[in-house]
Design a protein around this motif. Structure first.
Motif, short mmCIF file in Angstrom:
data_model
loop_
_atom_site.label_atom_id
_atom_site.label_comp_id
_atom_site.label_asym_id
_atom_site.label_seq_id
_atom_site.Cartn_x
_atom_site.Cartn_y
_atom_site.Cartn_z
N ASP A 1 3.10 8.07 5.98
CA ASP A 1 2.26 7.64 7.10
C ASP A 1 2.29 6.11 7.29
O ASP A 1 2.06 5.62 8.39
CB ASP A 1 0.81 8.10 6.91
CG ASP A 1 0.64 9.60 7.08
OD1 ASP A 1 1.57 10.26 7.59
OD2 ASP A 1 -0.42 10.12 6.69
N SER B 1 2.24 6.70 -6.84
CA SER B 1 1.19 7.59 -7.36
C SER B 1 1.44 9.04 -6.95
O SER B 1 0.67 9.93 -7.32
CB SER B 1 -0.19 7.13 -6.87
OG SER B 1 -0.34 7.41 -5.49
N GLY B 2 2.51 9.28 -6.19
CA GLY B 2 2.84 10.64 -5.78
C GLY B 2 2.20 11.08 -4.47
O GLY B 2 2.33 12.23 -4.07
N ASP B 3 1.53 10.16 -3.79
CA ASP B 3 0.92 10.48 -2.49
C ASP B 3 1.96 10.21 -1.40
O ASP B 3 1.90 9.21 -0.68
CB ASP B 3 -0.34 9.64 -2.28
CG ASP B 3 -1.13 10.06 -1.05
OD1 ASP B 3 -0.62 10.89 -0.25
OD2 ASP B 3 -2.25 9.54 -0.87
N TYR B 4 2.93 11.12 -1.29
CA TYR B 4 4.05 10.93 -0.36
C TYR B 4 3.61 10.99 1.09
O TYR B 4 4.22 10.35 1.95
CB TYR B 4 5.16 11.94 -0.66
CG TYR B 4 5.65 11.86 -2.08
CD1 TYR B 4 6.06 10.64 -2.63
CD2 TYR B 4 5.69 12.98 -2.90
CE1 TYR B 4 6.49 10.54 -3.94
CE2 TYR B 4 6.14 12.89 -4.21
CZ TYR B 4 6.53 11.67 -4.73
OH TYR B 4 6.96 11.58 -6.03
N LYS B 5 2.56 11.75 1.37
CA LYS B 5 2.06 11.81 2.74
C LYS B 5 1.55 10.43 3.17
O LYS B 5 1.90 9.94 4.23
CB LYS B 5 0.95 12.85 2.89
CG LYS B 5 0.42 12.92 4.33
CD LYS B 5 -0.81 13.76 4.47
CE LYS B 5 -1.34 13.84 5.87
NZ LYS B 5 -1.22 12.69 6.73
N GLN B 6 0.72 9.82 2.32
CA GLN B 6 0.19 8.48 2.62
C GLN B 6 1.34 7.49 2.76
O GLN B 6 1.37 6.69 3.69
CB GLN B 6 -0.79 8.03 1.53
CG GLN B 6 -1.27 6.60 1.66
CD GLN B 6 -2.30 6.40 2.75
OE1 GLN B 6 -2.83 7.35 3.31
NE2 GLN B 6 -2.56 5.15 3.08
N HIS C 1 7.51 14.86 1.13
CA HIS C 1 6.56 15.03 2.23
C HIS C 1 7.26 15.33 3.55
O HIS C 1 6.77 16.11 4.34
CB HIS C 1 5.60 13.86 2.40
CG HIS C 1 4.64 14.08 3.55
ND1 HIS C 1 3.69 15.08 3.53
CD2 HIS C 1 4.53 13.50 4.76
CE1 HIS C 1 3.04 15.09 4.68
NE2 HIS C 1 3.52 14.14 5.44
N ALA D 1 1.12 4.12 -2.92
CA ALA D 1 0.93 5.54 -2.61
C ALA D 1 2.13 6.35 -3.09
O ALA D 1 1.98 7.41 -3.71
CB ALA D 1 0.72 5.73 -1.11
N TYR D 2 3.31 5.83 -2.83
CA TYR D 2 4.54 6.52 -3.23
C TYR D 2 4.59 6.68 -4.76
O TYR D 2 4.84 7.76 -5.28
CB TYR D 2 5.75 5.75 -2.73
CG TYR D 2 7.06 6.37 -3.11
CD1 TYR D 2 7.64 7.35 -2.32
CD2 TYR D 2 7.71 5.99 -4.29
CE1 TYR D 2 8.83 7.95 -2.68
CE2 TYR D 2 8.90 6.58 -4.65
CZ TYR D 2 9.46 7.55 -3.85
OH TYR D 2 10.63 8.14 -4.22
N ASP E 1 0.84 -1.20 0.00
CA ASP E 1 0.00 0.00 0.00
C ASP E 1 0.87 1.26 0.00
O ASP E 1 0.59 2.22 -0.71
CB ASP E 1 -0.92 0.03 1.22
CG ASP E 1 -1.94 -1.11 1.22
OD1 ASP E 1 -2.46 -1.45 0.15
OD2 ASP E 1 -2.20 -1.64 2.32
#
Length: 159
Positions: free
Chosen positions: A45, A37-42, A71, A34-35, A30
Motif C-alpha cells: 500500500d 515485519s511481514g506486513d506485505y499488504k501495508q 500480497h 512493514a515489509y 515505513d
C-alpha cells in the motif's frame, strides 16, 4: 465577537484534523519496516503509489512483490514491467533482476542479448554477479551481436 472568532478558529482546526489534512505521509522507511515485519499488504500500500509516481526504489520493491507473490498475486509479467521501469531509471538491482528475467524467460521472452545488455548496465554499478553473468553470456553470443550490444550500451542513457 471574540467568542465567535475563537469558535471559528477551533471549528476550522477540528475540520482540518477530521479531513486528514495533517495526516503523516508514509515513507519508504515505513514501507520497509512493514515489509520486514511481514506486513506485505501495508508495504504494498505504501510502495505502489510511490512506484506509480516514478520512485525507482519503490518500483523495484513492487516488482519483487509481484515476482514472489507477496500480497500481490504472483505475476512475472508485471514484475518484468516494474523492473523495466526502474532499470530504465538506472537502478542497479532492477537492471540485474531484469537481466535474470530475460536470461530465464520469466515474464518476458527469453533473450540472451537483452540479458547481456542489462547485466552490463548493472556491472557499471560494480555488481560482480552481473559481471560474471555478462561474461558467461558473452561466450554464448555471436561476436557481432556483442559488438552491437556494446554500441547500444555506449549510447544508453537513463530516463
Amino acid at each position: 465577537m471574540k467568542n465567535n472568532i475563537a469558535y471559528l478558529i477551533l471549528f476550522s482546526a477540528l475540520l482540518l484534523f477530521a479531513t486528514g489534512c495533517c495526516k503523516k505521509e508514509l515513507t519508504m522507511t515505513d514501507a520497509s519496516k512493514a515489509y520486514k515485519s511481514g506486513d506485505y499488504k501495508q508495504a504494498s500500500d505504501i510502495f505502489m503509489p510511490k512506484a506509480r509516481k516514478g520512485d525507482p526504489e519503490a518500483m523495484v520493491n513492487v516488482a519483487f512483490m509481484y515476482y514472489c507473490g507477496m500480497h500481490l498475486e504472483q505475476d512475472f509479467e508485471k514484475a518484468a514491467e516494474w523492473y523495466t521501469k526502474a532499470a530504465e531509471r538506472n537502478h542497479p538491482n532492477a537492471q540485474f533482476s531484469l537481466a535474470t528475467l530475460y536470461e530465464n524467460g520469466e515474464g518476458v521472452e527469453k533473450d540472451l542479448s537483452e540479458a547481456y545488455f542489462w547485466y552490463s548496465l548493472a556491472e557499471r554499478h560494480g555488481d560482480n554477479d552481473a559481471k560474471s553473468s555478462r561474461k558467461e553470456l558473452e561466450a554464448k553470443l555471436p561476436k557481432r551481436e556483442v559488438q552491437n550490444l556494446k554500441e547500444r550500451l555506449e549510447a544508453w542513457e537513463p530516463l
